[in-house]
Scaffold this motif. Structure first.
Motif, PDB file in Angstrom:
ATOM      1  N   UNK A  95     -35.647  38.878  13.741  1.00 11.86           N
ATOM      2  CA  UNK A  95     -34.730  38.258  14.697  1.00 11.86           C
ATOM      3  C   UNK A  95     -34.943  38.868  16.086  1.00 11.86           C
ATOM      4  N   UNK A  96     -34.494  38.114  17.107  1.00  7.36           N
ATOM      5  CA  UNK A  96     -34.664  38.528  18.501  1.00  7.36           C
ATOM      6  C   UNK A  96     -33.471  38.007  19.295  1.00  7.36           C
ATOM      7  N   UNK A  97     -33.052  38.807  20.282  1.00  7.58           N
ATOM      8  CA  UNK A  97     -31.924  38.400  21.124  1.00  7.58           C
ATOM      9  C   UNK A  97     -32.134  38.920  22.547  1.00  7.58           C
ATOM     10  N   UNK A  98     -32.101  38.010  23.514  1.00  6.08           N
ATOM     11  CA  UNK A  98     -32.216  38.395  24.927  1.00  6.08           C
ATOM     12  C   UNK A  98     -30.910  38.062  25.636  1.00  6.08           C
ATOM     13  N   UNK A  99     -30.325  39.059  26.310  1.00  4.83           N
ATOM     14  CA  UNK A  99     -29.087  38.888  27.070  1.00  4.83           C
ATOM     15  C   UNK A  99     -29.391  39.087  28.550  1.00  4.83           C
ATOM     16  N   UNK A 100     -29.448  38.006  29.334  1.00  6.81           N
ATOM     17  CA  UNK A 100     -29.810  38.140  30.751  1.00  6.81           C
ATOM     18  C   UNK A 100     -28.756  38.874  31.580  1.00  6.81           C
ATOM     19  N   UNK A 101     -27.483  38.794  31.171  1.00  2.00           N
ATOM     20  CA  UNK A 101     -26.433  39.482  31.930  1.00  2.00           C
ATOM     21  C   UNK A 101     -26.600  40.996  31.854  1.00  2.00           C
ATOM     22  N   UNK A 102     -27.055  41.465  30.717  1.00  2.00           N
ATOM     23  CA  UNK A 102     -27.284  42.905  30.547  1.00  2.00           C
ATOM     24  C   UNK A 102     -28.700  43.313  30.897  1.00  2.00           C
ATOM     25  N   UNK A 103     -29.597  42.324  31.026  1.00  2.00           N
ATOM     26  CA  UNK A 103     -31.028  42.587  31.244  1.00  2.00           C
ATOM     27  C   UNK A 103     -31.576  43.458  30.111  1.00  2.00           C
ATOM     28  N   UNK A 104     -31.213  43.048  28.875  1.00  2.00           N
ATOM     29  CA  UNK A 104     -31.646  43.774  27.693  1.00  2.00           C
ATOM     30  C   UNK A 104     -32.043  42.786  26.602  1.00  2.00           C
ATOM     31  N   UNK A 105     -32.929  43.232  25.716  1.00  2.00           N
ATOM     32  CA  UNK A 105     -33.354  42.390  24.598  1.00  2.00           C
ATOM     33  C   UNK A 105     -33.608  43.263  23.376  1.00  2.00           C
TER      34      UNK A 105
END
Length: 236
Positions: A197-207
């Motif tokens: 699985x993979x998750x990118x959160x642009x608000x946190x600038x983390x993945x």
């Protein structure tokens, strides 16, 4: 036969390092008998306890590392991780940690501080205050602490190429575009050798990227540095 292991047998030192091929963790090892056919792998943070393997059993689980280039390999990984983070914009605070380690700290010094930390945290703090003040933070009550990202798992900067099976190329391109556009992106669980699985959160600038045991919910966890490369974070 493994060429690196054969070379290590010829050297005088009984100790060497190896990489767990599943987790990416680096482990400390020792040849146990005169013929060097038995290999002991130390448990993390232990001086006596671990696991004993025959050579074949060992090579099925671990990849031995040549003596003498661990420092260079570590520095190369640090430099690459900083470059990837700065290009993608992800994990900027970790990029600063890795950049400081790359520029100012040797691997022996990092390991020394790690040992100090477990034996006497106050002495470790005083040592960092004198030599590496950038490793320290300050709590609300004014007490100082060591930022453990400088000495724990993330400091080893063990990099890994993410893999999405049949969808590998397309998912990596989707992730690359999402990061460039700062658009949230999730890869739902893919049932491969592991559940991926993979998750990118642009608000946190983390993945994040994970490889969990099939239908289990536990496994190996990584921080994604860009659309293709991740760094080992923890096993659960």
């Amino acid at each position: 036969m493994n060429d690196i292991l054969e070379q290590l047998k010829k050297e005088q030192s009984k100790y060497f390092k190896a990489v767990n091929t599943q987790s990416g963790n680096t482990v400390r090892c020792a040849f146990e008998n005169d013929n060097k056919t038995s290999i002991f792998v130390y448990a993390r943070n232990k001086r006596r306890y671990g696991w004993r393997f025959t050579e074949d059993e060992f090579l099925a689980r671990y990849e031995p590392k040549p003596n003498g280039d661990e420092e260079k390999a570590w520095k190369r990984r640090l430099k690459r991780a900083v470059k990837l983070c700065r290009e993608s914009g992800l994990w900027s605070e970790l990029a600063e940690v890795w950049d400081n380690l790359y520029k100012y700290v040797s691997l022996d010094e990092k390991n020394k501080i790690y040992d100090l930390y477990w034996n006497d945290k106050d002495k470790a703090i005083e040592y960092c205050k004198a030599h590496y003040p950038f490793m320290l933070g300050k709590r609300d009550d004014g007490n100082e602490y060591i930022n453990t990202e400088y000495i724990w798992e993330l400091s080893r900067c063990e990099l890994k190429t993410m893999y999405f099976g049949f969808w590998n190329a397309s998912e990596k391109e989707n992730i690359r575009k999402a990061i460039a556009e700062k658009r949230k992106y999730v890869v739902p669980r893919l049932h491969l050798k592991y559940d991926i699985s993979f998750n990118y959160n642009p608000e946190l600038a983390k993945a994040w990227y994970s490889e969990e045991y099939r239908n289990c919910g536990n496994g190996h966890y990584y921080l994604a540095l860009n659309h293709s490369t991740a760094v080992f974070c923890e096993n659960d």
